[in-house]
Motif scaffolding. Structure first.
Motif, PDB file in Angstrom:
ATOM      1  N   ASP A  82       0.822  -1.198   0.000  1.00  0.00           N
ATOM      2  CA  ASP A  82       0.000   0.000   0.000  1.00  0.00           C
ATOM      3  C   ASP A  82       0.866   1.262   0.000  1.00  0.00           C
ATOM      4  O   ASP A  82       1.562   1.559   0.964  1.00  0.00           O
ATOM      5  CB  ASP A  82      -0.887  -0.049   1.254  1.00  0.00           C
ATOM      6  CG  ASP A  82      -1.908   1.053   1.312  1.00  0.00           C
ATOM      7  OD1 ASP A  82      -1.908   1.901   0.405  1.00  0.00           O
ATOM      8  OD2 ASP A  82      -2.701   1.058   2.265  1.00  0.00           O
ATOM      9  N   GLU A  96      -4.858  -4.854   2.984  1.00  0.00           N
ATOM     10  CA  GLU A  96      -4.419  -4.553   1.628  1.00  0.00           C
ATOM     11  C   GLU A  96      -5.003  -5.548   0.628  1.00  0.00           C
ATOM     12  O   GLU A  96      -5.144  -6.730   0.926  1.00  0.00           O
ATOM     13  CB  GLU A  96      -2.890  -4.582   1.552  1.00  0.00           C
ATOM     14  CG  GLU A  96      -2.206  -3.471   2.326  1.00  0.00           C
ATOM     15  CD  GLU A  96      -2.011  -3.795   3.794  1.00  0.00           C
ATOM     16  OE1 GLU A  96      -2.490  -4.865   4.234  1.00  0.00           O
ATOM     17  OE2 GLU A  96      -1.383  -2.986   4.497  1.00  0.00           O
ATOM     18  N   TYR A 102      -4.506   1.604  -6.675  1.00  0.00           N
ATOM     19  CA  TYR A 102      -4.337   0.148  -6.799  1.00  0.00           C
ATOM     20  C   TYR A 102      -4.662  -0.321  -8.214  1.00  0.00           C
ATOM     21  O   TYR A 102      -3.950  -1.155  -8.794  1.00  0.00           O
ATOM     22  CB  TYR A 102      -5.224  -0.560  -5.782  1.00  0.00           C
ATOM     23  CG  TYR A 102      -5.128  -2.068  -5.831  1.00  0.00           C
ATOM     24  CD1 TYR A 102      -3.898  -2.714  -5.703  1.00  0.00           C
ATOM     25  CD2 TYR A 102      -6.275  -2.856  -5.999  1.00  0.00           C
ATOM     26  CE1 TYR A 102      -3.812  -4.103  -5.738  1.00  0.00           C
ATOM     27  CE2 TYR A 102      -6.189  -4.237  -6.025  1.00  0.00           C
ATOM     28  CZ  TYR A 102      -4.958  -4.857  -5.898  1.00  0.00           C
ATOM     29  OH  TYR A 102      -4.869  -6.231  -5.940  1.00  0.00           O
TER      30      TYR A 102
END
Length: 351
Positions: free
Chosen positions: A115, A123, A164
């Motif tokens: 992260d 995560e 992400y």
């Protein structure tokens, strides 16, 4: 020919010939705790999918038990994998993946995200999978966004999913992405805007996926599958309202199976066929992605039919054309009883 969506930069990013699979996502409510989990019923629901992302896995051993139940129920080989324990305090969860080996194979890159901003309580976890039939690759990621005390506690993780998503694309730039999870936020909230601007779309935009305490009632649309809209063109999506399929009352299903219903995305002709537990179906809960045509299907597809091995598949091909399935009794070893099982399997094309 696979259905594809035309996008720019074709020379850099080839279009994906979509895998013929049903991808599901399911928060299975503290799977692995000593909570009287009805594992055969959980397996019945999970058996609707070819690849399933699991949230709220409390003990990886429970995922192995679910895999064993699936193999016993379906008569097929399954595989699974789990992340290490994730969490900021004494409360920790794992993520898991389950897949039907005849349809999906693990390729590589199972990894928990590092992260960048230390935002996530748990995560995200991802892996690349391969469609067994076409060899096409796709990345499936999963996350369980923190619930917190209010919606404002969830927003930082939702907004961090854009970072992400970009990381997933940079890691495998030619691989389509899917992000599955319990997001604790409906897809129409403004916090999703950053992810939408990167080309991600939610599979589920209507309905509710969390089970309320009142029988037959559902509360929120927190579960979803976000997908690479520039490179995937799903054939279907939905919420599997599993209490309707089980011999359990709504509250018992909520307590002993899960307080979340699984969501799914269908790729390249796949279609979910909801099956009631204990209905006697030979292929319990199994969707028919591309039905089996006695006159057109290849030998490998024909052998998916009950009581049809390579020899009888060759006989079926040699006996073409077939007018109706009832003519299969011409083949040695297929009597009325076995013919009935073939027809009840739901695998044959209709009409």
């Amino acid at each position: 020919m696979p259905r594809i969506r035309l996008v720019g930069l074709l020379a850099l990013f080839p279009l994906f010939a979509q895998a013929d699979v049903l991808v599901g996502s399911w928060n299975i409510k503290h799977l692995g705790w000593n909570n009287d989990k009805a594992m055969p019923q959980v397996a019945h629901v999970a058996n609707h999918f070819d690849l399933l992302a699991v949230q709220e896995l409390m003990d990886p051993a429970a995922l192995s038990r679910l895999e064993a139940n699936l193999e016993e129920m379906s008569g097929e080989a399954w595989s699974s994998m789990a992340s290490h324990a994730l969490g900021r305090s004494s409360y920790e969860e794992h993520y898991g993946f389950l897949w039907r080996e005849s349809e999906v194979a693990y390729e590589d890159s199972a990894v928990v995200f590092i992260d960048h901003g230390d935002v996530f309580s748990r995560e995200p976890y991802s892996a690349r999978f391969r469609d067994v039939e076409t060899d096409d690759l796709f990345t499936l990621a999963t996350v369980h966004v923190v619930y917190g005390d209010s919606v404002s506690d969830r927003l930082p993780e939702i907004e961090a999913l854009a970072d992400y998503w970009q990381w997933l694309g940079e890691s495998h730039p030619q691989t389509p992405r899917l992000l599955a999870g319990d997001f604790n936020l409906p897809p129409d909230h403004a916090a999703w805007q950053a992810l939408r601007e990167l080309g991600a779309s939610p599979a589920i935009t209507e309905g509710r996926s969390t089970l309320a305490t009142s029988a037959g009632q559902y509360a929120s649309l927190y579960d979803n599958l976000w997908y690479d809209a520039d490179r995937l063109d799903p054939d279907g999506q939905g919420i599997l309202l599993f209490p309707e399929l089980l011999p359990l009352a709504h509250q018992a299903a909520r307590d002993r199976v899960s307080d979340h219903a699984p969501v799914y995305l269908a790729l390249n002709g796949a279609a979910l066929v909801a099956t009631h537990a204990g209905s006697g179906e030979l292929v319990a809960s199994r969707r028919v992605a591309n039905c089996i045509d006695l006159n057109d299907s290849k030998a490998g597809q024909l052998t998916q039919l009950p009581h049809v091995g390579p020899s009888r598949a060759a006989d079926i091909i040699a006996g073409r054309p077939w007018q109706v399935p009832g003519e299969l009794t011409r083949i040695s070893g297929i009597g009325e009883g076995r013919l009935g099982e073939i027809q009840r399997s739901g695998l044959l094309c209709s009409g």
